[in-house]
Design a protein around this motif. Structure first.
Motif, short mmCIF file in Angstrom:
data_model
loop_
_atom_site.label_atom_id
_atom_site.label_comp_id
_atom_site.label_asym_id
_atom_site.label_seq_id
_atom_site.Cartn_x
_atom_site.Cartn_y
_atom_site.Cartn_z
N ALA A 9 0.83 -1.20 0.00
CA ALA A 9 0.00 0.00 0.00
C ALA A 9 0.87 1.25 0.00
CB ALA A 9 -0.93 0.00 1.20
N ARG A 10 1.97 1.22 0.75
CA ARG A 10 2.87 2.38 0.79
C ARG A 10 3.45 2.66 -0.59
NH1 ARG A 10 8.35 1.65 3.95
NH2 ARG A 10 8.80 0.59 1.96
N ASP A 11 3.88 1.62 -1.29
CA ASP A 11 4.42 1.80 -2.64
C ASP A 11 3.34 2.30 -3.60
OD1 ASP A 11 6.88 0.97 -1.75
OD2 ASP A 11 6.75 -1.04 -2.63
N VAL A 69 8.18 -14.35 -7.44
CA VAL A 69 7.86 -12.93 -7.63
C VAL A 69 9.03 -12.19 -8.26
CG1 VAL A 69 6.12 -12.77 -5.81
CG2 VAL A 69 8.53 -12.46 -5.22
N SER A 70 8.71 -11.14 -9.03
CA SER A 70 9.71 -10.35 -9.72
C SER A 70 9.59 -8.89 -9.32
CB SER A 70 9.52 -10.47 -11.24
OG SER A 70 9.69 -11.81 -11.66
N LEU A 71 10.65 -8.15 -9.59
CA LEU A 71 10.69 -6.72 -9.28
C LEU A 71 10.27 -5.91 -10.49
CD1 LEU A 71 11.56 -4.48 -7.25
CD2 LEU A 71 13.81 -4.56 -8.35
N GLU A 72 9.41 -4.92 -10.28
CA GLU A 72 9.06 -3.97 -11.32
C GLU A 72 9.20 -2.56 -10.78
OE1 GLU A 72 5.40 -4.72 -13.36
OE2 GLU A 72 6.01 -6.71 -14.02
N ALA A 73 9.11 -1.58 -11.67
CA ALA A 73 9.39 -0.19 -11.33
C ALA A 73 8.52 0.31 -10.18
CB ALA A 73 9.20 0.70 -12.55
N ALA A 74 9.16 1.07 -9.28
CA ALA A 74 8.53 1.76 -8.16
C ALA A 74 8.05 0.82 -7.05
CB ALA A 74 7.39 2.67 -8.62
N PRO A 125 3.18 -3.57 -29.98
CA PRO A 125 3.52 -4.63 -29.02
C PRO A 125 4.24 -4.03 -27.81
CG PRO A 125 4.25 -5.19 -31.24
CD PRO A 125 3.85 -3.74 -31.27
N LEU A 126 4.13 -4.70 -26.69
CA LEU A 126 4.70 -4.19 -25.45
C LEU A 126 5.95 -4.97 -25.07
CD1 LEU A 126 4.36 -2.38 -22.91
CD2 LEU A 126 3.00 -4.22 -21.92
N ALA A 127 6.97 -4.23 -24.64
CA ALA A 127 8.15 -4.85 -24.04
C ALA A 127 8.01 -4.67 -22.53
CB ALA A 127 9.42 -4.20 -24.54
N THR A 128 7.64 -5.73 -21.84
CA THR A 128 7.29 -5.66 -20.43
C THR A 128 8.36 -4.98 -19.58
OG1 THR A 128 6.81 -6.98 -18.46
CG2 THR A 128 8.20 -8.00 -20.12
N GLU A 129 7.89 -4.32 -18.53
CA GLU A 129 8.77 -3.67 -17.56
C GLU A 129 9.67 -4.67 -16.85
OE1 GLU A 129 6.98 -1.22 -14.20
OE2 GLU A 129 7.38 0.19 -15.83
N ALA A 130 9.24 -5.92 -16.82
CA ALA A 130 10.04 -6.94 -16.16
C ALA A 130 11.41 -7.09 -16.82
CB ALA A 130 9.31 -8.28 -16.19
N LEU A 131 11.54 -6.71 -18.08
CA LEU A 131 12.84 -6.73 -18.74
C LEU A 131 13.82 -5.80 -18.04
CD1 LEU A 131 11.65 -6.75 -22.44
CD2 LEU A 131 13.15 -8.47 -21.43
N ARG A 132 13.32 -4.61 -17.68
CA ARG A 132 14.20 -3.68 -16.94
C ARG A 132 14.45 -4.18 -15.53
NH1 ARG A 132 11.08 1.22 -17.02
NH2 ARG A 132 9.47 0.18 -18.24
N GLY A 133 13.47 -4.91 -14.97
CA GLY A 133 13.70 -5.53 -13.68
C GLY A 133 14.82 -6.55 -13.72
N GLU A 134 15.01 -7.16 -14.90
CA GLU A 134 16.08 -8.14 -15.08
C GLU A 134 17.41 -7.50 -15.49
OE1 GLU A 134 15.94 -11.48 -14.51
OE2 GLU A 134 13.95 -11.10 -13.67
N ASP A 160 16.65 2.95 -14.53
CA ASP A 160 15.56 2.66 -15.46
C ASP A 160 14.31 2.11 -14.78
OD1 ASP A 160 17.26 3.51 -17.39
OD2 ASP A 160 17.64 1.56 -18.29
N LEU A 161 14.36 1.93 -13.46
CA LEU A 161 13.20 1.46 -12.72
C LEU A 161 12.49 2.60 -11.99
CD1 LEU A 161 14.54 -1.93 -11.30
CD2 LEU A 161 12.93 -1.57 -13.17
N ALA A 162 12.69 3.82 -12.47
CA ALA A 162 11.95 4.96 -11.94
C ALA A 162 10.47 4.81 -12.32
CB ALA A 162 12.52 6.25 -12.53
N PRO A 163 9.57 5.58 -11.67
CA PRO A 163 8.15 5.53 -12.05
C PRO A 163 7.97 5.76 -13.55
CG PRO A 163 8.39 6.72 -10.01
CD PRO A 163 9.79 6.45 -10.50
N ARG A 164 6.90 5.19 -14.09
CA ARG A 164 6.73 5.16 -15.54
C ARG A 164 6.65 6.55 -16.17
NH1 ARG A 164 2.47 0.11 -16.42
NH2 ARG A 164 4.05 -1.52 -16.23
#
Length: 514
Positions: A65-67, A112-117, A244-253, A273-277
């Motif tokens: 919730a905080r994020d 689970v994976s990490l995504e931006a913010a 087409p979309l290149a998922t944010e998970a790519l930047r997480g990796e 590169d994991l700053a808010p969108r």
């Protein structure tokens, strides 16, 4: 028009939100209406990243919730965020119970994976980048097997039927061949998706043009923050519509954003590169506007693992003649998610009796000015389920005279193309007063020719909200007002009663009593 009476909720939309509502409406009979076969032209099925939820021992709903509040730039409603994140695990487990094949770790828990913010990994994924289709496929299978659910896969929403007290009593649905049906129901649940199709560059199905938002507004529903549109920074720029979309998970990796010369767009720091969108999208937009180009380089971070770790992205690139294992991916910022929408609580109730809204067309207070990555599937499932139960409890009121309904129409192709170009140019990643004023003038000219075209109403809501918000916040950036005001204030819009006086006078003779 044919007149059909349905004893239960009418659910308009066959994505995760709509089908979750339908499943949870049992034992009430649910009628699901969607313009395309299930799994087609649906944003839920296109979601790549996954579903955000506190699933690891180090995580919690409070941290989630905080994020969520942090990403929303001061406009997230704290109570709504808690209501969402506290249902994270139960929503994932419910979907897994329906057959959604979430990735698992060595101990059998959810991977689970990490995504931006996000402050730590919490995005449950399926097959790397196939979460949306895999999750929705399981839900579709369950819905088709449920005896209490009837599904029309050839129906488009053309209007909301209201009685003279304003309560929604049903909807006008266009069926195959152009036939219009009046469908009366105990409640109408809008799960009509977003507004990506209003923009020239979008990652959403281009058929999603805000009709649900527009028709709810015309019915008197309150609309919240329509100016807040999230632009995904890494749409694959190969000339396709939708992109087409290149998922944010790519930047997480570890994939990095660069310009054509290989210079990092947001700096050399590993987490830059994991700053808010909104920040990342503006960097991509600026690089392209400057002629430097924008590219997502995953050749080192993913490389040869692309085909099995990110199969959807890999396939999209290969279809375009690009091998992401050895070449950076050209990217552009594209309309991706609408944070604004129809005001609704966590059970989907809008400000109009008998009308519910869930999923992307709704504004429940959980996204604020900028949605936290992968919260959308969670909201669709968690609040969709609650809305289904609440709508099933609705009891039809006494029969009252009906207000007239003038069905919405489509824009012809040339007018739609003009609208999409203008929305991208003037209400896109970067906005200013001159551009927004020109956009509103264009929309008004088109409305004079096509007064019943719902996309024009939806587009004007976005443009008016953007023009009136003289600051930059979250997904809304004004080059002429680049600073953020100290106080975060919502935009609230509601159609004035006098706006439809002339129409009511003209069409009053069409009113009937049921």
């Amino acid at each position: 028009m044919a007149r059909i009476r349905h004893d239960g909720p009418l659910i308009v939309g066959g994505g995760l939100a709509g089908l979750s509502a339908a499943l949870e409406a049992a034992p009430a009979k649910a009628l699901v209406v969607t313009p395309e076969p299930l799994l087609s032209a649906c944003s839920s099925a296109w979601a790549q990243g996954g579903l955000a939820a506190a699933l690891s021992p180090t995580d919690s709903a409070a941290l989630h919730a905080r994020d969520t509040e942090g990403a929303g730039a001061g406009l997230v409603e704290a109570e709504a965020a808690r209501a969402l994140t506290e249902r994270g695990r139960e929503t994932v487990e419910w979907l897994a119970g329906l057959g959604a094949p979430f990735d698992r770790d060595a101990d059998g828990g959810f991977s689970v994976s990490l995504e931006a913010a996000h402050s730590l990994p919490r995005v449950a994924r399926v097959g790397g980048d196939g979460a949306g289709r895999a999750i929705l496929s399981a839900v579709v299978t369950a819905a088709r097997a449920s005896k209490h659910i009837e599904i029309w896969e050839d129906g488009r929403l053309r209007g909301l039927i209201q009685d003279q007290d304003g309560r929604v009593r049903g909807a006008v649905i266009e069926r195959a061949g152009g036939r219009l049906d009046e469908v009366f129901a105990t409640a109408v649940v809008l799960a009509t998706g977003g507004i990506g199709g209003l923009f020239e560059v979008t990652t959403n199905p281009s058929a999603l043009r805000g009709e649900g938002l527009a028709l709810a507004y015309l019915a008197g529903a309150e609309v919240l923050d329509p100016e807040f549109v999230q632009f995904h920074p890494t749409a694959i720029d190969v000339g396709l519509d939708p992109a087409p979309l290149a998922t944010e998970a790519l930047r997480g990796e570890g994939a990095r954003l660069t310009d054509g010369s290989g210079v990092f767009l947001l700096g050399e720091e590993a987490e830059a590169d994991l700053a808010p969108r909104d920040i990342v999208a503006r960097a991509v937009h600026a690089a392209r506007a400057d002629g430097r180009g924008a590219f997502l380089d995953a050749t080192r971070a993913v490389g040869e693992a692309f085909p099995h770790e990110f199969p959807a992205v890999f396939a999209a690139c290969m279809r375009a003649g690009l091998d992401p294992r050895v070449s950076p991916i050209p990217v552009a910022a594209a309309a991706h998610y609408h944070m604004g929408g129809i005001v609704a609580d966590d059970e989907g109730r809008t400000t109009v009796p008998g009308l519910f809204a869930i999923g992307e067309c709704a504004a429940t207070g959980v996204h604020g000015a900028n949605r936290l990555a992968s919260n959308s599937l969670l909201e669709a499932g968690a609040f969709g389920r609650r809305a289904g139960r609440a709508a099933a409890r609705e009891v039809p009121p006494e029969r009252r005279p009906l207000r007239p309904v003038r069905p919405a129409t489509d824009l012809p192709p040339e007018a739609l193309e003009a609208l999409r170009r203008a929305m991208t140019r003037h209400a896109g990643v970067v906005r200013d007063e001159a551009g927004l004023t020109a956009l509103i003038a264009l929309i008004d000219d088109l409305r004079a020719a096509y007064p019943d075209a719902a996309p024009l109403t939806a587009g004007r809501l976005v443009a008016e909200g953007a023009l009136n918000r003289r600051e930059s916040r979250g997904g809304h950036f004004r080059s002429d007002y680049p600073e953020t005001e100290v106080e975060a204030v919502h935009t609230r819009m509601r159609r004035a009663a006098e706006d439809d006086a002339d129409e009511a006078a003209v069409l009053a003779a069409l009113a009937a009593v049921i």
